[in-house]
Write an enzyme that holds these catalytic residues in place. Structure first.
Site, PDB file in Angstrom:
ATOM      1  N   ASP A  27       9.355   2.718   1.263  1.00  0.00           N
ATOM      2  CA  ASP A  27       8.168   3.387   1.786  1.00  0.00           C
ATOM      3  C   ASP A  27       8.144   3.142   3.293  1.00  0.00           C
ATOM      4  OD1 ASP A  27       5.675   4.107   2.696  1.00  0.00           O
ATOM      5  OD2 ASP A  27       4.567   3.228   1.025  1.00  0.00           O
TER       6      ASP A  27
ATOM      7  N   PHE B 188       0.856  -1.184   0.000  1.00  0.00           N
ATOM      8  CA  PHE B 188       0.000   0.000   0.000  1.00  0.00           C
ATOM      9  C   PHE B 188       0.891   1.232   0.000  1.00  0.00           C
ATOM     10  CE2 PHE B 188      -2.411   3.494   1.748  1.00  0.00           C
ATOM     11  CZ  PHE B 188      -3.615   3.384   1.071  1.00  0.00           C
TER      12      PHE B 188
ATOM     13  N   LYS C 260       2.960  10.022   8.257  1.00  0.00           N
ATOM     14  CA  LYS C 260       2.286   9.536   9.458  1.00  0.00           C
ATOM     15  C   LYS C 260       2.879  10.101  10.744  1.00  0.00           C
ATOM     16  CE  LYS C 260       0.003   5.394   7.645  1.00  0.00           C
ATOM     17  NZ  LYS C 260      -1.366   5.867   7.871  1.00  0.00           N
TER      18      LYS C 260
END
Length: 391
Positions: A214, A127, A243
């Site tokens: 990532d 993702f 995040k």
């Protein structure tokens, strides 16, 4: 909510305040937060250092734009580069934007090498975001369905499978980079073999590819080190962060090293809000708090406590496939869909998440203490047992 687009299946609760690892709803009920805004609130809620930094910055200057120099952006870029062993930083607003920057960087890198159609190797069950390029890179048809035609230029392989990458290297001369999560979060807390990233580094070096990590979910102390790659002995060419970087303030970063750090020139990429003074103040305060409170080590220790506790209490329970994780990135895989557990836990005052249909995902704040971690175990394990016994 009637005027909001129907893009979220929201749970029937609204939180009004938080403190540390706790949240309170409109009725005053208290909840133990084991999701942290999906790995965002690393410092928990209402952290005094973060609140003070945001308030002080908001009272002086919130935004000027990247038409001008931004001292706090320079400070943050220098700090991140030093901590990660990287050379240059591009600041943006989210993980998807950080990955978009990485994808654009890889394509421009390829064109500069004379490759007309640069390709990036990506992983199944990954993702990377919901923009057109990042949802194409994502290995989940549910995310992609209905948004075709997708973006070209991606080659997909199974996660944790070096042989498939070697096969592509033999036959596809357009590949310029590999984009991979050190631990797959949305994919169900999938942890690769210990030498996986080292092998990817070796392959990229031998073919002149960029290794792009990532670390949107794994970064900022989540797995027990500031960045997950620091546990592997390698350094990527490009890394995406977001995040936990701003502890709730929207900010993302794309870091690059070596030749990759020199790819972008003025006009190649940009962001209106990226790296504004307010977001940078939050990120700098977050980094300082992580260091001062030794939260990386705390994440490793508390994560082990939760995993061991759940493993012990769920040992021998039919339907439990595996308890796994890295630091405070924990998954409990069951042998059946378990989305109903989220509401059941909410009723008990515990906030959890389910991903990949059958994996209970825990992403607690890094500030979680031992007694709070034990409460997570003591609430969740019996709930899972009851759930499995009823199905």
């Amino acid at each position: 909510m009637s005027h909001l687009m129907n893009t979220y299946a929201r749970l029937p609760v609204a939180f009004t305040r938080g403190e540390g690892v706790w949240l309170w709803d409109e009725q005053g009920k208290r909840y133990l937060d084991a999701v942290a805004g999906v790995a965002v609130n690393g410092l928990g809620h209402a952290h005094p250092k973060l609140a003070q930094a945001i308030c002080e910055q908001a009272k002086t200057l919130i935004h000027t734009s990247n038409l001008y120099q931004i001292p706090k952006q320079e400070q943050l870029g220098t700090k991140l580069a030093q901590l990660a062993g990287m050379d240059k930083v591009f600041l943006c607003n989210s993980g998807a934007e950080a990955n978009e920057a990485a994808i654009k960087l890889a394509r421009l890198y390829g064109h500069n090498k004379g490759i007309d159609s640069p390709a990036i190797i990506v992983m199944e069950k990954s993702f990377h975001g919901r923009t057109m390029a990042t949802l194409t890179a994502t290995g989940n048809r549910k995310v992609q369905a209905g948004f075709e035609p997708l973006v070209s230029g991606f080659v997909r392989v199974p996660y944790n499978d070096i042989a498939s990458i070697n096969l592509i290297a033999e036959h596809n001369k357009n590949v310029v980079a590999i984009l991979v999560e050190p631990v797959q979060g949305e994919g169900g807390i999938q942890i690769p073999q210990p030498a996986y990233l080292q092998e990817l580094r070796r392959i990229c070096d031998s073919h002149g590819w960029l290794l792009m990590l990532d670390e949107v979910q794994t970064g900022m102390g989540r797995t027990g080190s500031l960045f997950a790659f620091q546990q592997t002995g390698i350094t990527p060419d490009v890394m995406a962060l977001a995040k936990g970087l701003g502890s709730g303030m929207p900010i993302g970063a794309c870091l690059a090293k070596g030749a990759a750090a020199e790819v972008f020139k003025p006009g190649n990429h940009g962001s209106t809000f990226g790296g504004n003074p307010l977001a940078c103040a939050a990120a700098l305060a977050t980094l300082e708090a992580i260091e001062e409170q030794n939260l990386c080590q705390q994440a490793a220790e508390i994560g082990a406590l939760i995993r061991d506790g759940l493993s012990n209490q769920l040992a021998g329970t039919t339907g439990v496939v595996q308890v796994r994780g890295a630091g405070l990135m924990i998954g409990v895989e069951l042998d059946r869909p378990c989305g109903d557990l989220v509401k059941l836990a909410l009723e008990l005052g515990l906030i959890i998440n389910v991903t990949a249909d059958s994996v209970v995902r825990l992403l607690p704040p890094l500030v979680m203490k031992r007694d709070e971690a034990q409460q997570v175990v003591d609430m969740l394990a019996p709930l899972i047992k009851v759930f499995l016994a009823q199905k």
